[in-house]
Design an enzyme around this catalytic site. Structure first.
Site, PDB file in Angstrom:
ATOM      1  N   HIS A  51      68.454  54.288 -25.793  1.00  0.00           N
ATOM      2  CA  HIS A  51      67.738  53.879 -26.998  1.00  0.00           C
ATOM      3  C   HIS A  51      68.729  53.276 -27.966  1.00  0.00           C
ATOM      4  CE1 HIS A  51      65.041  56.761 -25.071  1.00  0.00           C
ATOM      5  NE2 HIS A  51      64.112  55.914 -25.480  1.00  0.00           N
ATOM      6  N   ARG A  77      56.454  63.888 -15.148  1.00  0.00           N
ATOM      7  CA  ARG A  77      55.152  63.327 -15.514  1.00  0.00           C
ATOM      8  C   ARG A  77      54.130  63.785 -14.498  1.00  0.00           C
ATOM      9  NH1 ARG A  77      57.046  57.191 -17.192  1.00  0.00           N
ATOM     10  NH2 ARG A  77      58.551  57.894 -18.746  1.00  0.00           N
TER      11      ARG A  77
HETATM   12 ZN   LIG Z   1      62.290  55.653 -24.720  1.00  0.00          ZN
END
Ligand SMILES: [Zn+2]
Ligand SMILES: [Zn+2]
Length: 683
Positions: A425, A403
């Protein structure tokens, strides 16, 4: 409004309702209860009666970032808010008197200290122009514009002058003025910052609020403590430069930082904590213990894990992967880059691109480093058709993400440009979501407890239904998601506070903040709903009814970032890692060269037992070798000479406990191994 407009009903936290003449103040309410309470009260919290329950509206931890609007904009009459003890009450309210026990009261003291500091600055340096002076988590600051830099001596003089302002015990008096008149005044006196705040945060035609103490006045909506004398323990800390509105073309401001507490004792404790925090700084310890580095030649915010740090990381990662597998997660690995097209589908290209590395042009397409793993896990889900029997699907990965952070904002392991998320997830049916959330919370608790954090705080971030456009997903989805998060927390009997308007645009979330040994809060674990990606990627499963449905998706990370978690661990343990995490668990000190053979034997015995061992075979004095191992904070130091070699023993020194005398090698090995396997944080 009350039936009788001449009187108001005040609902107190104990459930009692008292009647007062309209215009009575919180101070009057306090006096009616007891003069002692009136003296102890700092500020009052009021809420309109129409609010269904007295769930406190919490300010986000970084409230001072959004501080300007909250300092100057008018407070909504229908919202819960803090008011001065002298504020007249004109309607029925719920009222709570805050004393020194309340965190919010401390913020009011600190902001009042900022006014006291500005008072002192203007008395000493009248040419100074005022910016703003909010409370922060650690104290307060005030921004000043003055062409001449403040010197360290000036700061001392300011602190001394503040003591005078406090001794004068001037009341903080709230006054009102038509906005246009104030604006004209500010412009005339070249108070460009105050003029800006008035223009930005108030509307034409409004009466705007000032606080006066003695001759000093500040445009501010408060609240404040009753008098300057209530700012009892304060300190001017430091000064830093900042461009007005963050723009280098603007004048440079001088931001003076200070802190304030209710008592001198608390102020002292604060400084002791600061000193301790410095001693524990992971950047310093990282170098001393040779755990990691950041290399200028490679770039800022990119972490090099040295062998000892890498050993701890291996333990953290293996532990995490094993726990995931135990809990029914499937491990996956995904690429570090992907075509821009993927980020367009996921929406990152639109709403997250300012946090992403710029695209790389290759011969077939433009690619971007991944800032998140989610779209990749979604692609694995989507790669084969799913039926309700396959759900929940739980994909876990220790995924490296990149990032963009502005250069100059990086901070050791805590703020970086490349890091590893212990990301997972979960795709499930709506009926399964609550159990999944409960498991995520249990897992998070297990992580924190295993690594030695005893305390944590939980926040539930929800949306602001009045700000509909900032959020994806239908009202029903939001309501259901928030409900399932709340129910999961309640099922685990975990106290939490709800923060409205802090959810991600794609769904509500639970944040778990751990409390370290110094009482500092660290945001690491997070469990987030997502309405967005399943829709964008048209995810499906075939339900029991034979129809196609969209699965519910949850993102969760428990370490958060492996780098950041490691940084917190270093500081929490001050580099003295518990035995099971220590990169070197035992250091062997042969007294002289003729003991090297026996030392080697100890090493192979311990290695066979799965321990991590080092021998110091340098031609140094025994004491020097012991000292060096001790400085490396190694849990066990084993000294071996003639006597040990003859009897098959070790002379044992335990970190923090000193010399334990002689012990049979086999006994030591069994005992150390058992302690390491137990993942005890006691040594
Ligand atoms: Zn995620
Ligand atoms: Zn103020």
């Amino acid at each position: 409004m009350s039936a009788n407009a001449d009187s108001i009903k005040v609902h107190l936290p104990d459930g009692s309702i008292k009647e007062f003449p309209a215009g009575s103040t919180p101070h009057d309410v306090a006096m009616s209860i007891s003069p002692r309470l009136a003296a102890a009260a700092v500020v009052a919290r009021i809420a309109p009666l129409t609010t269904a329950t007295s769930t406190p509206t919490e300010t986000p931890a970084d409230a001072h970032e959004a501080g300007e609007a909250s300092m100057y904009g008018a407070a909504a009459e229908d919202a819960e808010r803090l008011v001065d003890l002298s504020a007249p009450l004109d309607r029925d309210v719920r009222l709570q008197l805050l004393t020194e026990k309340d965190e919010d009261a401390l913020k009011v003291v600190r902001h009042s200290a900022a006014h006291v500091m500005a008072t002192a600055v203007l008395e000493l340096f009248p040419e100074t122009k005022l910016g703003h002076g909010p409370a922060t988590d650690a104290g307060y600051f005030y921004d000043f514009y003055r062409p001449t830099p403040f010197t360290p001596e000036d700061l001392k003089a300011i602190e001394a002058k503040m003591a005078e302002v406090v001794a004068r015990n001037e009341p903080f008096v709230r006054e009102w003025e038509p906005r246009d008149k104030s604006l004209e005044r500010f412009k005339e006196s070249n108070d460009f910052m105050k003029a800006h705040f008035v223009e930005r945060f108030t509307k034409p035609g409004e009466e705007i609020s000032f606080y006066r103490n003695g001759k000093f006045e500040d445009f501010c909506r408060g609240p404040h403590v009753p008098t300057t004398g209530r700012v009892k323990a304060f300190k001017v800390m430091s000064i830093a430069g900042a461009y007005w509105l963050g723009d280098e073309k603007n004048p440079q401001l001088q931001r003076i930082y200070g802190t304030a507490f209710f008592s001198a004792k608390e102020l002292e404790q604060h400084f002791a904590r600061l000193e301790e925090a410095q001693r524990r700084d992971h950047r310093v310890l990282g170098k001393q213990l040779d755990l990691f580095s950041i290399q200028e030649v490679a770039g800022a915010g990119l972490i090099f894990w040295h062998p000892k740090g890498a050993m701890i990381r291996k333990i953290m990662e293996e532990w995490m992967r094993d726990e995931c597998v135990k809990r029914g997660y499937s491990l996956v690995y995904t690429p570090h880059v992907a075509r821009v097209n993927l980020w367009q589908i996921s929406g990152h290209e639109g709403f997250y691109s300012q946090n992403m590395y710029t695209p790389m042009e290759l011969d077939d397409a433009d690619y971007r480093m991944k800032p998140m793993n989610c779209p990749f896990h979604v692609l694995i889900y989507k790669n084969t058709p799913k039926s309700y029997r396959d759900l929940p699907v739980r994909y876990a990965e220790l995924g490296n993400v990149y990032r963009y952070e502005r250069s100059g904002t990086m901070h050791g392991l805590l703020r970086v440009r490349g890091f590893t998320q212990d990301d997972a997830h979960i795709f499930c049916q709506p009926s399964q979501i609550e159990d999944e959330i409960v498991s995520c919370i249990e897992f998070a608790q297990h992580v924190l407890e295993t690594f030695g954090f005893k305390e944590f705080k939980v926040e539930l971030s929800t949306w602001d239904p009045n700000d509909r456009k900032s959020y994806a997903g239908s009202d029903e989805k939001w309501a259901a998601a928030i409900h399932s998060l709340e129910t999961a927390l309640q099922r685990k009997s975990i106290p939490f506070r709800t923060i409205k308007g802090e959810a991600a645009f794609y769904g509500p979330k639970i944040d778990i903040k751990l409390v370290d040994v110094l009482g500092r809060l660290w945001q690491l674990s997070t469990v987030q709903f997502d309405f967005n990606l399943p829709a964008r990627f048209e995810l499906e499963y075939v339900g029991e009814d034979g129809e196609r449905h969209q699965p519910v998706m949850v993102h969760r990370a428990l370490y958060g970032s492996v780098e950041r978690f490691f940084g917190v661990l270093i500081e929490h343990y001050a580099g003295a890692f518990p035995l099971w995490l220590a990169p070197v668990q035992a250091g062997i000190v042969p007294i002289s060269e003729r003991h090297h053979a026996y030392a080697e034997k100890i090493r192979s015995t311990l290695l066979d037992a799965g321990m991590r061992v080092e021998i110091d075979e340098r031609n140094e004095k025994m004491q020097a070798k012991i000292r060096d191992f001790t400085l490396q904070k190694i849990p066990y130091v084993l000294v071996v000479g003639d006597k040990e070699a003859e009897t098959g023993a070790v002379s044992l020194r335990v970190r923090g406990q000193g010399d334990q005398g002689s012990m049979a090698l086999n006994d030591f090995t069994t005992r150390a191994k058992a302690l390491a396997d137990s993942r005890s944080t006691e040594l």
